[in-house]
Scaffold this motif. Structure first.
Motif, mmCIF file in Angstrom:
data_model
loop_
_atom_site.group_PDB
_atom_site.id
_atom_site.type_symbol
_atom_site.label_atom_id
_atom_site.label_comp_id
_atom_site.label_asym_id
_atom_site.label_seq_id
_atom_site.Cartn_x
_atom_site.Cartn_y
_atom_site.Cartn_z
ATOM 1 N N ALA A 10 0.812 -1.218 0.000
ATOM 2 C CA ALA A 10 0.000 0.000 0.000
ATOM 3 C C ALA A 10 0.843 1.265 0.000
ATOM 4 C CB ALA A 10 -0.939 -0.004 1.208
ATOM 5 N N LEU A 11 2.078 1.160 0.483
ATOM 6 C CA LEU A 11 2.977 2.316 0.496
ATOM 7 C C LEU A 11 3.614 2.567 -0.868
ATOM 8 C CD1 LEU A 11 4.715 1.686 3.954
ATOM 9 C CD2 LEU A 11 3.001 3.426 3.415
ATOM 10 N N LYS A 12 3.416 1.652 -1.795
ATOM 11 C CA LYS A 12 3.901 1.768 -3.177
ATOM 12 C C LYS A 12 5.423 1.986 -3.263
ATOM 13 C CE LYS A 12 -0.531 3.496 -4.884
ATOM 14 N NZ LYS A 12 -1.234 4.569 -5.631
ATOM 15 N N PRO A 13 6.201 1.136 -2.601
ATOM 16 C CA PRO A 13 7.657 1.240 -2.765
ATOM 17 C C PRO A 13 8.050 0.751 -4.158
ATOM 18 C CG PRO A 13 7.125 -0.739 -1.547
ATOM 19 C CD PRO A 13 5.823 -0.002 -1.746
ATOM 20 N N ASP A 14 9.263 1.011 -4.539
ATOM 21 C CA ASP A 14 9.737 0.551 -5.838
ATOM 22 C C ASP A 14 10.110 -0.930 -5.823
ATOM 23 O OD1 ASP A 14 9.647 3.072 -7.338
ATOM 24 O OD2 ASP A 14 11.152 3.731 -5.886
ATOM 25 N N VAL A 15 10.430 -1.464 -4.636
ATOM 26 C CA VAL A 15 10.805 -2.871 -4.515
ATOM 27 C C VAL A 15 10.543 -3.313 -3.079
ATOM 28 C CG1 VAL A 15 13.230 -2.368 -3.931
ATOM 29 C CG2 VAL A 15 12.642 -4.575 -4.984
ATOM 30 N N ILE A 16 10.260 -4.595 -2.910
ATOM 31 C CA ILE A 16 10.059 -5.164 -1.573
ATOM 32 C C ILE A 16 11.053 -6.293 -1.359
ATOM 33 C CG2 ILE A 16 8.475 -6.431 -0.054
ATOM 34 C CD1 ILE A 16 6.156 -5.024 -1.411
ATOM 35 N N PHE A 17 11.744 -6.253 -0.229
ATOM 36 C CA PHE A 17 12.623 -7.351 0.192
ATOM 37 C C PHE A 17 11.856 -8.191 1.202
ATOM 38 C CE2 PHE A 17 15.394 -4.103 -1.397
ATOM 39 C CZ PHE A 17 16.365 -4.805 -2.093
ATOM 40 N N PHE A 18 11.785 -9.495 0.950
ATOM 41 C CA PHE A 18 10.850 -10.358 1.661
ATOM 42 C C PHE A 18 11.549 -11.638 2.110
ATOM 43 C CE2 PHE A 18 6.707 -12.977 1.001
ATOM 44 C CZ PHE A 18 6.339 -12.802 2.331
ATOM 45 N N ILE A 19 11.429 -11.954 3.406
ATOM 46 C CA ILE A 19 11.858 -13.268 3.907
ATOM 47 C C ILE A 19 10.581 -13.999 4.312
ATOM 48 C CG2 ILE A 19 13.297 -14.546 5.522
ATOM 49 C CD1 ILE A 19 15.003 -12.125 5.915
ATOM 50 N N PRO A 20 9.967 -14.727 3.401
ATOM 51 C CA PRO A 20 8.670 -15.332 3.686
ATOM 52 C C PRO A 20 8.746 -16.423 4.737
ATOM 53 C CG PRO A 20 9.496 -16.073 1.555
ATOM 54 C CD PRO A 20 10.441 -15.019 2.033
ATOM 55 N N LEU A 21 7.809 -16.382 5.671
ATOM 56 C CA LEU A 21 7.708 -17.452 6.657
ATOM 57 C C LEU A 21 7.175 -18.726 6.014
ATOM 58 C CD1 LEU A 21 6.210 -15.533 9.723
ATOM 59 C CD2 LEU A 21 8.592 -16.130 9.294
ATOM 60 N N ALA A 22 6.357 -18.574 5.015
ATOM 61 C CA ALA A 22 5.802 -19.724 4.298
ATOM 62 C C ALA A 22 5.674 -19.361 2.830
ATOM 63 C CB ALA A 22 4.444 -20.111 4.877
ATOM 64 N N GLY A 23 6.147 -20.251 1.968
ATOM 65 C CA GLY A 23 6.193 -19.948 0.549
ATOM 66 C C GLY A 23 4.847 -19.900 -0.131
#
Length: 415
Positions: A156-169
């Motif tokens: 919702a913040l509309k960043p240019d990229v998100i770095f994600f360490i998913p807890l579950a794929g």
């Protein structure tokens, strides 16, 4: 080509929570360290299809996308559990030429591994003048719903990229798709996501277990009793290790699983569980296959029990175990490294390349596991290390996506 044995595993990832860490002769009842002239060589020395070799199970590449890569790079996908797909960002470029923003949706900072990974991402983004507009993490490593809610907040913040360490794929697939449809690339670190809208950056955990497991079984002559030390039941890291070990065990009909203990990917817990096992099985075992980051605890359990330390697959190796092995020249050591800092640096590099329009060819960036054994142990171990040190053995960080290899993954790589 041998039929793949682990293609059914991805369906289990949906309930998986990634770990925080996050890695004798035949017939002998007592484990004994081999003599110097019997120290195991790398598994590749075994003939294909024999016990102690790494089976060629092929890549999960339904569209043949890996044909564009060098044979060395494509080899890293041997037995990789998720399908390789064309990246949704292959022909995309950000409308901005700079002044990028990023969001981080990570994990609770409850382990050194996670702390170092996230801190490195923050430092690399700051060095690249990328503003972090959100830095979120759930309160508990099992709280998948909260993490997905935080991911939606980041979108919702509309960043240019998100770095994600998913807890579950698998539960993350829809969230990642929503980000992609909003024009936001996602960099999934450590735990992978089966989505063309994410670029997952990780090592091949199945192949890692296959390589270390094959060398360990070779060290006992392909026959004997093995103890399995498992991590957290049901999570992706554990399932991948199980697949990798099972793939090499299938080539070893004279090897039996003598028992199994659960260490929850914690060295102290694994030490206690192994001690309890050895108390009721004082003869020991011929080898140990552990799923990751628990090797030092298992080593301590055997020493505390007064038994010789058997060959052990030291996935997620530590400086302490490597130091002990360096001091015991007859021990057939084999382990794998975790280049945490380099992995985070590469993840930021990949994100910037995508934003600049270099065009990732595929969605799964998979690195060939770096194996440590007698051929390179001495050059990697610092004599000042203590055998009790649980710090990760990072090995040579540049083996994790060196620049010349990373360029293969892009349609328009920068010079």
């Amino acid at each position: 080509m041998k039929k793949r044995t682990n293609v059914g595993r991805p369906a289990l990832i949906g309930t998986a929570v990634v770990t925080l860490a996050a890695l004798g002769l035949a017939g002998c009842s007592a484990a004994a360290a081999p003599e110097a002239d019997s120290v195991a060589q790398p598994a590749a020395s075994a003939a294909a299809g024999q016990c102690g070799s790494v089976p060629d199970l092929g890549a999960n590449d339904p569209d043949g996308l890996l044909k564009e890569f060098s044979p060395e790079t494509a080899a890293a996908y041997n037995a990789y559990p998720l399908p390789v797909k064309k990246s949704a960002w292959a022909d995309w470029k950000s409308e901005k030429d700079g002044g990028y923003t990023a969001a981080i949706v990570g994990m609770p900072p409850a382990s050194a591994f996670v702390n170092v990974m996230l801190d490195t991402v923050r430092k690399e983004l700051a060095a690249a003048d990328v503003e972090i507009v959100a830095d979120l993490a759930p309160d508990d490593p099992t709280n998948v719903p909260l993490q997905l809610q935080q991911f939606s907040q980041a979108v919702a913040l509309k960043p240019d990229v998100i770095f994600f360490i998913p807890l579950a794929g698998e539960p993350s697939v829809d969230a990642v798709k929503a980000a992609g449809e909003a024009g936001i690339p996602v960099i999934a670190m450590q735990s992978v996501v089966d989505s063309e809208y994410a670029v997952s950056v990780a090592g091949n955990s199945v192949l890692q277990a296959m390589k270390a497991g094959a060398s360990t079984l070779s060290a006992i002559g392909g026959a004997g009793n093995v103890l399995r030390v498992t991590g957290i039941p049901g999570i992706s890291t554990e399932l991948y290790a199980e697949d990798g070990f099972q793939n090499v065990l299938e080539l070893c009909p004279d090897v039996s699983i003598a028992g199994e203990v659960t260490g929850f990917f914690e060295a102290t817990t694994a030490q206690t569980a192994t001690l309890q096992y050895l108390a009721t099985n004082p003869a020991g075992v011929d080898a140990v296959l552990q799923s990751g980051t628990m090797g030092l605890g298992v080593l301590n359990a055997f020493e505390e029990s007064g038994l010789e330390v058997p060959p052990l697959a030291d996935l997620g190796a530590t400086q302490g175990f490597a130091s002990w092995a360096a001091q015991n020249a007859d021990y057939p050591y084999v382990g794998s490294t975790t280049p945490t800092v380099r992995q985070s640096q590469v993840s930021v590099d990949i994100a910037l390349r995508i934003l600049k329009g270099e065009g990732p060819k595929i969605n799964q960036f998979v690195n060939d596991p770096f194996i440590v054994d007698r051929s390179n142990l001495e050059e990697l171990v610092d004599p000042a290390w203590k055998t009790t040190d649980s710090t990760d053995l990072v090995g040579d960080p540049q083996t994790f996506f060196p620049d010349e290899v990373l360029k293969e993954y892009f349609n328009n790589p920068s010079s």
